[in-house]
Write an enzyme that holds these catalytic residues in place. Sequence first.
Site, PDB file in Angstrom:
ATOM      1  N   GLY A  53       1.105   1.642 -34.189  1.00 37.71           N
ATOM      2  CA  GLY A  53       1.204   0.302 -33.640  1.00 37.71           C
ATOM      3  C   GLY A  53       2.146  -0.606 -34.396  1.00 37.71           C
ATOM      4  O   GLY A  53       3.261  -0.232 -34.772  1.00 37.71           O
ATOM      5  N   GLU A  76      -5.499   9.093 -42.281  1.00 34.57           N
ATOM      6  CA  GLU A  76      -5.251  10.047 -41.212  1.00 34.57           C
ATOM      7  C   GLU A  76      -5.858  11.404 -41.557  1.00 34.57           C
ATOM      8  O   GLU A  76      -6.127  11.706 -42.722  1.00 34.57           O
ATOM      9  CB  GLU A  76      -3.744  10.198 -40.977  1.00 34.57           C
ATOM     10  CG  GLU A  76      -3.031   8.914 -40.592  1.00 34.57           C
ATOM     11  CD  GLU A  76      -3.414   8.377 -39.220  1.00 34.57           C
ATOM     12  OE1 GLU A  76      -4.036   9.135 -38.436  1.00 34.57           O
ATOM     13  OE2 GLU A  76      -3.110   7.207 -38.924  1.00 34.57           O
ATOM     14  N   ALA A 113      -8.137   2.437 -46.942  1.00 38.00           N
ATOM     15  CA  ALA A 113      -7.630   1.225 -47.579  1.00 38.00           C
ATOM     16  C   ALA A 113      -8.728   0.230 -47.908  1.00 38.00           C
ATOM     17  O   ALA A 113      -8.511  -0.696 -48.706  1.00 38.00           O
ATOM     18  CB  ALA A 113      -6.584   0.556 -46.679  1.00 38.00           C
ATOM     19  N   TYR A 228      -3.863 -11.137 -32.710  1.00 35.35           N
ATOM     20  CA  TYR A 228      -3.521 -11.243 -31.291  1.00 35.35           C
ATOM     21  C   TYR A 228      -4.344 -12.361 -30.682  1.00 35.35           C
ATOM     22  O   TYR A 228      -5.504 -12.571 -31.051  1.00 35.35           O
ATOM     23  CB  TYR A 228      -3.809  -9.917 -30.582  1.00 35.35           C
ATOM     24  CG  TYR A 228      -3.469  -9.891 -29.100  1.00 35.35           C
ATOM     25  CD1 TYR A 228      -2.160 -10.024 -28.657  1.00 35.35           C
ATOM     26  CD2 TYR A 228      -4.465  -9.729 -28.146  1.00 35.35           C
ATOM     27  CE1 TYR A 228      -1.841  -9.990 -27.305  1.00 35.35           C
ATOM     28  CE2 TYR A 228      -4.166  -9.695 -26.791  1.00 35.35           C
ATOM     29  CZ  TYR A 228      -2.856  -9.829 -26.368  1.00 35.35           C
ATOM     30  OH  TYR A 228      -2.550  -9.796 -25.029  1.00 35.35           O
ATOM     31  N   TYR A 238     -11.980 -10.627 -25.461  1.00 36.58           N
ATOM     32  CA  TYR A 238     -11.178 -10.533 -26.678  1.00 36.58           C
ATOM     33  C   TYR A 238     -11.298 -11.810 -27.510  1.00 36.58           C
ATOM     34  O   TYR A 238     -12.092 -11.865 -28.438  1.00 36.58           O
ATOM     35  CB  TYR A 238      -9.709 -10.224 -26.346  1.00 36.58           C
ATOM     36  CG  TYR A 238      -8.955  -9.781 -27.582  1.00 36.58           C
ATOM     37  CD1 TYR A 238      -8.909  -8.441 -27.942  1.00 36.58           C
ATOM     38  CD2 TYR A 238      -8.340 -10.701 -28.421  1.00 36.58           C
ATOM     39  CE1 TYR A 238      -8.273  -8.027 -29.097  1.00 36.58           C
ATOM     40  CE2 TYR A 238      -7.693 -10.302 -29.582  1.00 36.58           C
ATOM     41  CZ  TYR A 238      -7.662  -8.969 -29.913  1.00 36.58           C
ATOM     42  OH  TYR A 238      -7.035  -8.575 -31.064  1.00 36.58           O
ATOM     43  N   VAL A 279       0.778  -1.517 -26.117  1.00 32.03           N
ATOM     44  CA  VAL A 279      -0.091  -0.372 -25.864  1.00 32.03           C
ATOM     45  C   VAL A 279      -0.278   0.338 -27.196  1.00 32.03           C
ATOM     46  O   VAL A 279       0.640   0.967 -27.710  1.00 32.03           O
ATOM     47  CB  VAL A 279       0.512   0.588 -24.824  1.00 32.03           C
ATOM     48  CG1 VAL A 279      -0.463   1.722 -24.529  1.00 32.03           C
ATOM     49  CG2 VAL A 279       0.853  -0.165 -23.546  1.00 32.03           C
ATOM     50  N   THR A 280      -1.449   0.187 -27.777  1.00 31.68           N
ATOM     51  CA  THR A 280      -1.787   0.825 -29.041  1.00 31.68           C
ATOM     52  C   THR A 280      -3.100   1.570 -28.875  1.00 31.68           C
ATOM     53  O   THR A 280      -3.828   1.383 -27.888  1.00 31.68           O
ATOM     54  CB  THR A 280      -1.937  -0.208 -30.167  1.00 31.68           C
ATOM     55  OG1 THR A 280      -3.069  -1.045 -29.895  1.00 31.68           O
ATOM     56  CG2 THR A 280      -0.689  -1.084 -30.278  1.00 31.68           C
TER      57      THR A 280
END
Length: 400
Positions: A53, A76, A113, A228, A238, A279-280
């Site tokens: 993203g 990951e 993290a 966002y 949201y 789009v993520t």
Amino acid sequence: MSLRQIEPKQRGFLIVNSHPEGAAQTVRRTWDGIEARTDGRRPVALILGHSAGYGLATLLAGLRRHGIRGVGVAFESADTGRRTATAGWYRTAEAARLAAEDGHDIRFVNADAFSTDAKSHVLDLLEEHYGPVDHLVYSLAAPRRTDPATGAVHHSVIKPLGAAYEAPALDFSGADPKVSRARIEPGTDDEVRATVAVMGGDDWALWVQALAARELLADGFTTAALTYVGSEVTAPVYRQGTIGAAKEHLERTAHALRASAALKEKEGRAFTVVAGAAVTQASSAIPSIALYTAFLRTVVGEDGFRGTAEQAVDLWDQLEGRTPLVLDEAGRIRLDGWELDARVQDRVRELWADPERGLAAARAGADWFMSQVQDLYGWEVGGVTYGHPVETDVPWPAPR
């Protein structure tokens, strides 16, 4: 080595395996699309959430436009033999290859993290190889977080507040996209607190504090956290929901950081950065966001829809002083003007008011959205030959 024939395993918007060559190609495509311009200083940067993203776009734009040096951090999974590695793993490997080929000095850490151990390890790398950090970009999106102080595990949820949310959604379960209905019950107070603990600003502040404790804040240090706002169409689930509560906490954290002694001493800055729709992997999981984004893409068209890389270029140019900061009244950097243009939102609302008819008019936008979801995992990417065995066991980039 693990040379395997793989096919996408998909359930709706969820794809549980990744194509290594496809994922690598998406990175090359983004890299090639960013104009290289690394004259001037090469700032030290720490990118938290670099593998997908906006975090990935910020990494690539920082390397190409400003020659950043430093560390990227992501969490990951490797190839297990049963499943491929995550797309973010493959994207990181390709980003490292491109960076090395272009002479950039960047290291990648695969770690949680949120953990204290990850912070210590990353700060050790910075201290040993780079020195004080000019820019910390915080772009972590995660389903859960373990509190490093208490050990409590918090899980984020996407829910409205106060009342159930009912709205049209995009359904790809059949041969053709269609409109379905989404209903989500309101979040509880505990769920709000947990979502804020995961997606709010607590960990962002801990990273800044950890850098300050090691004397790793450069003069003029800047930190930016991605957020966002979005449209009033999506606000109930949201901005006015559990995620919105977390984003408000992120924004309060920016104010607190700006007022902190550590940043004042360095004449530092802290911003939240309001990005436009994208789009993520995170956004595709939010009910109704898919349909909204398909409508938005239809209204603004291919040329009007600003991708993550374009927005990341704008962000870096503002942070590095090549262009003026675009701030709103709350002190947030705004990259979403193209999305929230009044004429654009008026047309989106018209489509939303009659979603079945709107989808008929926005079929190309819906198909585009699904292609972008596949692209996130390296599937159906142009320039990649599928249908033959591919090496899935790709090593994480070793420090140079």
